[in-house]
Design an enzyme around this catalytic site. Structure first.
Site, PDB file in Angstrom:
ATOM      1  N   GLN A  45      38.518  17.151  52.387  1.00 37.47           N
ATOM      2  CA  GLN A  45      37.487  16.832  51.413  1.00 37.47           C
ATOM      3  C   GLN A  45      37.757  17.410  50.030  1.00 37.47           C
ATOM      4  OE1 GLN A  45      34.367  18.063  54.557  1.00 37.47           O
ATOM      5  NE2 GLN A  45      33.257  16.633  53.252  1.00 37.47           N
ATOM      6  N   ARG A 100      34.392  29.646  52.689  1.00 33.89           N
ATOM      7  CA  ARG A 100      34.711  28.992  53.957  1.00 33.89           C
ATOM      8  C   ARG A 100      35.514  27.729  53.666  1.00 33.89           C
ATOM      9  NH1 ARG A 100      31.563  24.988  57.229  1.00 33.89           N
ATOM     10  NH2 ARG A 100      32.578  24.954  59.270  1.00 33.89           N
ATOM     11  N   HIS A 144      38.412  20.719  61.207  1.00 35.02           N
ATOM     12  CA  HIS A 144      37.226  20.221  60.515  1.00 35.02           C
ATOM     13  C   HIS A 144      37.305  18.689  60.488  1.00 35.02           C
ATOM     14  CE1 HIS A 144      33.898  21.228  57.520  1.00 35.02           C
ATOM     15  NE2 HIS A 144      33.929  19.908  57.551  1.00 35.02           N
ATOM     16  N   ASN A 189      34.591  22.604  63.772  1.00 42.20           N
ATOM     17  CA  ASN A 189      33.411  22.338  62.963  1.00 42.20           C
ATOM     18  C   ASN A 189      32.663  21.132  63.539  1.00 42.20           C
ATOM     19  OD1 ASN A 189      31.874  22.560  60.248  1.00 42.20           O
ATOM     20  ND2 ASN A 189      32.434  20.402  60.348  1.00 42.20           N
ATOM     21  N   GLU A 190      31.355  21.313  63.728  1.00 39.39           N
ATOM     22  CA  GLU A 190      30.482  20.231  64.209  1.00 39.39           C
ATOM     23  C   GLU A 190      31.089  19.499  65.404  1.00 39.39           C
ATOM     24  OE1 GLU A 190      29.293  17.647  61.037  1.00 39.39           O
ATOM     25  OE2 GLU A 190      28.158  19.213  60.002  1.00 39.39           O
ATOM     26  N   ASN A 332      25.541  24.101  61.218  1.00 43.58           N
ATOM     27  CA  ASN A 332      25.279  23.328  60.015  1.00 43.58           C
ATOM     28  C   ASN A 332      23.921  22.675  60.214  1.00 43.58           C
ATOM     29  OD1 ASN A 332      27.898  24.071  59.497  1.00 43.58           O
ATOM     30  ND2 ASN A 332      28.755  22.026  59.778  1.00 43.58           N
ATOM     31  N   TYR A 334      20.685  20.369  58.630  1.00 45.78           N
ATOM     32  CA  TYR A 334      20.176  19.461  57.603  1.00 45.78           C
ATOM     33  C   TYR A 334      18.848  18.809  57.959  1.00 45.78           C
ATOM     34  CZ  TYR A 334      24.815  19.817  55.526  1.00 45.78           C
ATOM     35  OH  TYR A 334      25.961  20.310  54.950  1.00 45.78           O
ATOM     36  N   GLU A 401      26.536  25.702  56.939  1.00 41.63           N
ATOM     37  CA  GLU A 401      26.259  24.676  55.940  1.00 41.63           C
ATOM     38  C   GLU A 401      24.761  24.534  55.744  1.00 41.63           C
ATOM     39  OE1 GLU A 401      28.054  20.854  56.372  1.00 41.63           O
ATOM     40  OE2 GLU A 401      30.035  21.654  56.886  1.00 41.63           O
ATOM     41  N   TRP A 444      26.700  24.480  51.378  1.00 43.81           N
ATOM     42  CA  TRP A 444      27.546  23.299  51.316  1.00 43.81           C
ATOM     43  C   TRP A 444      27.093  22.486  50.113  1.00 43.81           C
ATOM     44  CZ3 TRP A 444      31.923  21.969  53.650  1.00 43.81           C
ATOM     45  CH2 TRP A 444      32.402  20.676  53.408  1.00 43.81           C
ATOM     46  N   PHE A 460      27.021  17.233  47.208  1.00 43.31           N
ATOM     47  CA  PHE A 460      26.292  18.431  47.603  1.00 43.31           C
ATOM     48  C   PHE A 460      26.705  19.637  46.762  1.00 43.31           C
ATOM     49  CE2 PHE A 460      26.016  15.711  51.249  1.00 43.31           C
ATOM     50  CZ  PHE A 460      24.868  16.069  51.944  1.00 43.31           C
TER      51      PHE A 460
END
Length: 513
Positions: A45, A100, A144, A189-190, A332, A334, A401, A444, A460
């Site tokens: 990213q 991170r 990730h 991650n996730e 994370n 949201y 996040e 994040w 973000f």
């Protein structure tokens, strides 16, 4: 056909005052000693340089270049590969305590296994050294949402047990090369959302699913079996990496290996028994699917009952290897959602595409992500943290996040993001005061990165990145200056920041396009 049979209603916040700390003025020193504040990105990213210095394609390169991400890609992204020193200087000016980031497996070991790429090794050494020299702690994620396309082509990636060994060897390289300076490692991650979106719905790479899918015309995959197989292999890979770290490195390096999930705060839609049961079922499938093996060595009984033979089982050795293999859990966060029992989903979604994991939630997420700004629900973050405290014996936890989605080229005066960060920070403080073992809070994202869901349509970031400028110039947003304000000891009050900004901060204005 077994389905989760629940319906999710996403919850919006009415504004300030729903978190006990949100309307109070608190400071950095109100958090316990050792608590760390940071910001995050991930390799695909932010780095760019996708075809430079020996890097080979990852599954995300394949995904974006197939046109699956609104025509956008991470070939250049924020160009942090070339601009890391500039970015670290921004972190220094902000007062950031930790950064991170993730390592691109394709950059470090281009063939996935075997020879290390000297240029990739040099880049990560340079980044880590630059952070350390300025007192910023590196927190590193190994996976990730991306891995070398070579493994997908060779044996199907995570659907194969071969990935367990290849990931363990990759992790070993990272521990050996960087562990003298990196103390906090996150293997995945996730992991839950990577599994669901990549192997159940095919919405994100490697885009495996069964026909029909609401997202793509599936060309390969089996949504009723592969998500469970992938999750199983990911858990074994994490446990193998953690075992290597503990056996070979932890005694000398004194670090920690953890695991990251996206977490939702789920509550019953009503007090009816059916909704309460459905909420626990949803928690088991979204959170317990990974957390129960990590903490207890077994999948939740609800999953065993509902999934049956499609759910792989751990033998006694594997169970012992996985149990206790995470030194911390990271989340994370949201969304909050209310859960309503929904037996009609069996008729609404007639095929078995592992809907034990809830097609309803995925579609609700799709609806939420079409709206620009996310609801701000600090009470839900606090509730989620305290749920994990009670469910799993209060393990060390990190919030990896927290962020607010906004239209990318809208404004540098991102008041909504400031409100989001302030309220969620207050929720974390409330949770800590209630005894929850939260050790850190990461925003994040540090920059406006390539977003995995919609490319460059939304952002973000604390810093705006001008994609029309060949130099990818960075500009601070109000949220960046608010975070600086807080990290350097002032109260977490965005109103005070606005009042004081003209005398306290320099602001480079830019006309966003």
């Amino acid at each position: 056909m077994l389905k989760l049979c629940v319906f999710f209603v996403f919850v919006a916040s009415s504004g300030f005052g729903e978190s006990s700390e949100a309307d109070q003025q608190y400071r950095r020193h109100d958090f316990p000693p050792g608590f760390v504040f940071g910001a995050g990105t991930s390799a695909y990213q932010v780095e760019g340089a996708a075809k430079e210095d020996g890097r080979t394609p990852s599954i995300f390169d394949t995904f974006t270049h197939s046109g699956s991400s609104h025509g956008a890609n991470g070939d250049v992204a924020c160009d942090q590969y070339h601009k890391y020193k500039e970015d670290v200087q921004l972190m220094v000016e902000m007062g950031l305590e930790a950064y991170r980031f993730s390592i691109s497996w394709s950059r470090l070991i281009p063939n996935g296994r075997g020879a290390i790429n000297p240029k990739g090794l040099q880049y990560y050494n340079n980044l880590i050294n630059e952070l350390i020299s300025h007192g910023i702690e590196p927190h590193v994620t190994l996976h990730h949402s991306d891995f070398p396309q070579a493994f997908e082509d060779e044996y199907g990636g995570w659907i194969s047990r071969k990935m367990v060994l290849d990931f363990a060897e990759y992790a070993d390289v990272c521990f050996r090369e960087f562990g003298d300076r990196v103390r906090h490692w996150t293997t995945f991650n996730e992991a839950n959302i990577f599994t669901i979106t990549g192997y159940n719905y095919g919405a994100l790479p490697p885009q495996r699913c069964s026909f029909p899918s609401e997202f793509i015309n599936c060309q390969r995959g089996n949504s009723s079996t592969e998500p469970y197989l992938v999750a199983h292999n990911i858990l074994l890979a994490h446990a193998s990496a953690a075992r290597i770290y503990r056996k070979k490195y932890q005694g000398k390096q004194k670090g920690y290996v953890g695991f990251n999930l996206i977490a939702f705060y789920l509550t019953p839609f009503t007090n009816m028994t059916e909704d309460i049961t459905a909420t626990q079922r949803a928690n088991d499938f979204y959170h317990g699917w990974f957390a129960d093996p990590l903490m207890y060595g077994e999948y939740p009984e609800t999953m065993k009952k509902n999934v049956g033979s499609r759910l792989p089982s751990f033998n006694s050795l594997e169970s012992r290897l996985i149990k206790g293999s995470a030194d911390f859990l990271a989340f994370n966060f949201y969304f909050a959602a209310k859960v309503k029992d929904n037996p009609r989903s069996l008729q609404i979604h007639p095929r078995d595409y592992s809907a034990d994991m809830a097609a309803e939630l995925s579609m609700s997420l799709q609806n939420v992500t079409t709206e620009l700004e996310y609801p701000i629900t600090p009470w839900a973050l606090q509730g989620m943290l305290e749920y994990f405290k009670q469910k799993y014996g209060n393990p060390p936890m990190y919030v990896h996040e927290i962020g607010q989605r906004m239209q990318r080229n809208s404004t540098l005066e991102d008041l909504s993001r400031v409100k989001c960060l302030q309220e969620y920070m207050g929720a974390v403080l409330s949770s800590i005061r209630n005894g929850t073992a939260v050790r850190g809070y990461f925003v994040w994202s540090f920059l406006d990165v390539f977003e995995l869901l919609d490319g460059y349509r939304s952002s973000f970031g604390l810093y705006y990145v001008d994609l029309d400028d060949p130099n990818r110039k960075r500009y601070s947003k109000l949220s960046a200056r608010w975070y600086t304000h807080f990290l350097k000891g002032d109260t977490a009050s965005f109103i005070k920041l606005i009042q004081d900004e003209s005398s306290s901060f320099s602001h480079n204005h830019v006309m966003v396009k």
